[in-house]
Design a protein around this motif. Structure first.
Motif, mmCIF file in Angstrom:
data_model
loop_
_atom_site.group_PDB
_atom_site.id
_atom_site.type_symbol
_atom_site.label_atom_id
_atom_site.label_comp_id
_atom_site.label_asym_id
_atom_site.label_seq_id
_atom_site.Cartn_x
_atom_site.Cartn_y
_atom_site.Cartn_z
ATOM 1 N N SER A 2 40.797 33.993 36.379
ATOM 2 C CA SER A 2 39.655 34.656 35.758
ATOM 3 C C SER A 2 38.508 33.662 35.731
ATOM 4 N N GLN A 30 32.999 37.812 41.041
ATOM 5 C CA GLN A 30 33.883 38.653 41.838
ATOM 6 C C GLN A 30 33.431 38.711 43.298
ATOM 7 N N LYS A 33 34.465 35.544 44.941
ATOM 8 C CA LYS A 33 35.899 35.537 45.259
ATOM 9 C C LYS A 33 36.192 36.312 46.543
ATOM 10 N N TYR A 153 42.751 44.697 34.496
ATOM 11 C CA TYR A 153 43.533 43.657 35.160
ATOM 12 C C TYR A 153 42.826 42.310 35.080
ATOM 13 N N SER A 154 41.557 42.273 35.465
ATOM 14 C CA SER A 154 40.821 41.005 35.523
ATOM 15 C C SER A 154 40.370 40.523 34.157
ATOM 16 N N SER A 156 37.491 41.061 33.216
ATOM 17 C CA SER A 156 36.096 40.688 33.476
ATOM 18 C C SER A 156 35.228 41.894 33.808
ATOM 19 N N THR A 178 46.062 42.980 30.132
ATOM 20 C CA THR A 178 45.346 42.294 31.197
ATOM 21 C C THR A 178 46.250 41.274 31.875
ATOM 22 N N SER A 183 40.024 35.254 29.324
ATOM 23 C CA SER A 183 39.038 36.027 30.075
ATOM 24 C C SER A 183 37.980 36.505 29.090
ATOM 25 N N PRO A 201 41.398 39.393 45.596
ATOM 26 C CA PRO A 201 40.185 40.200 45.417
ATOM 27 C C PRO A 201 40.049 41.315 46.446
ATOM 28 N N SER A 204 42.672 44.803 45.328
ATOM 29 C CA SER A 204 42.540 45.349 43.980
ATOM 30 C C SER A 204 43.157 46.741 43.886
#
Length: 248
Positions: A2, A30, A33, A153-154, A156, A178, A183, A201, A204
């Motif tokens: 994260s 993101q 990434k 999940y992230s 973020s 998560t 995060s 990434p 997803s």
């Protein structure tokens, strides 16, 4: 990682990582990434988008075997991350709440809707809006007698972070599901439940991540049912009877 994990590792603030990404003309962490993943991907980019394990030469049987192993591994890791005291605390919040709101956007919204579908069979106090604007309006009307279950999940996702922050300010109890203990989302969470699966990434919305999240929700459901047995059994029978005529 994260953005918070990376910031901790580098010994800087989250904002420093964000500014670094902006300096490289990315919209944020993101996008950085994704660009990094592309830059180190193997020659067969289709394989990299699909999975780190599956190749374009795999047979259906090999694909099935690898996906089975991936999902089993995700469940095992999630199981090892489960903390009994966190589950008990989360279920305390759910039982004592006047209303339970499930929040999520994108792929996590599907998981949130699945959670509502499961819990509404045993209690009438669940809510889940499918629009981010409606979700944050629901959060704005929460109070100390409500519980928010936030799925990301992230950890973020901007919309989910804003919802968590507002729900926390309103005094609601917040539970997040998560991948990362550190995060932006977990900063506003009273209870953190971790799912044990890694996805790149470019991978997803993987089903293994969803399966891990559903496993955690199933644990919450079972414990909730056990501790509200009389009410839950009655409600389960009523909701089952309500749909019995819809089936052949």
């Amino acid at each position: 990682m994260s953005i918070t994990d990376l910031a901790d590792t580098c010994g800087v603030a989250d904002s420093s990582i964000f500014r670094f990404c902006k300096t490289l003309d990315f919209k944020g962490y993101q996008e950085f990434k994704i660009a990094l993943a592309h830059s180190i991907s193997p020659d067969d980019e289709g394989t990299f988008h699909l999975s780190s394990q599956i190749t374009m030469e795999d047979t259906i049987k090999e694909i099935s075997s690898k996906l089975l192993a991936t999902n089993i591994s995700a469940l095992n890791e999630t199981y090892n991350l489960v903390k009994e005291e966190d589950v008990k605390k989360a279920v305390d919040f759910l039982i004592n709440a006047n209303r339970i709101h499930f929040f999520g956007v994108g792929a996590s919204l599907i998981t949130a809707l699945e959670a509502k579908n499961k819990f509404m069979r045993i209690t009438n106090k669940t809510e889940c809006s499918i629009d981010a604007h409606l979700q944050i309006m629901s959060a704005a009307l929460m109070d100390e007698n409500d519980a928010a279950v936030l799925i990301s999940y992230s950890g973020s996702t901007k919309d989910t972070i804003e919802i968590a922050k507002l729900a926390k300010e309103r005094g609601a109890k917040t539970i997040c599901i998560t991948r990362f203990a550190k995060s932006p989302l977990t900063a506003y969470s009273d209870v953190i439940l971790l799912c044990g699966v890694n996805e790149g990434p470019l991978q997803s919305a993987s089903l293994s991540a969803k399966i891990s999240q559903l496993f955690l929700l199933d644990i919450l459901y079972a414990e909730y049912f056990k501790r509200t047995r009389k009410e839950s059994i009655a409600n389960k029978e009523n909701t089952s009877k309500a749909v019995v005529e819809k089936l052949l």
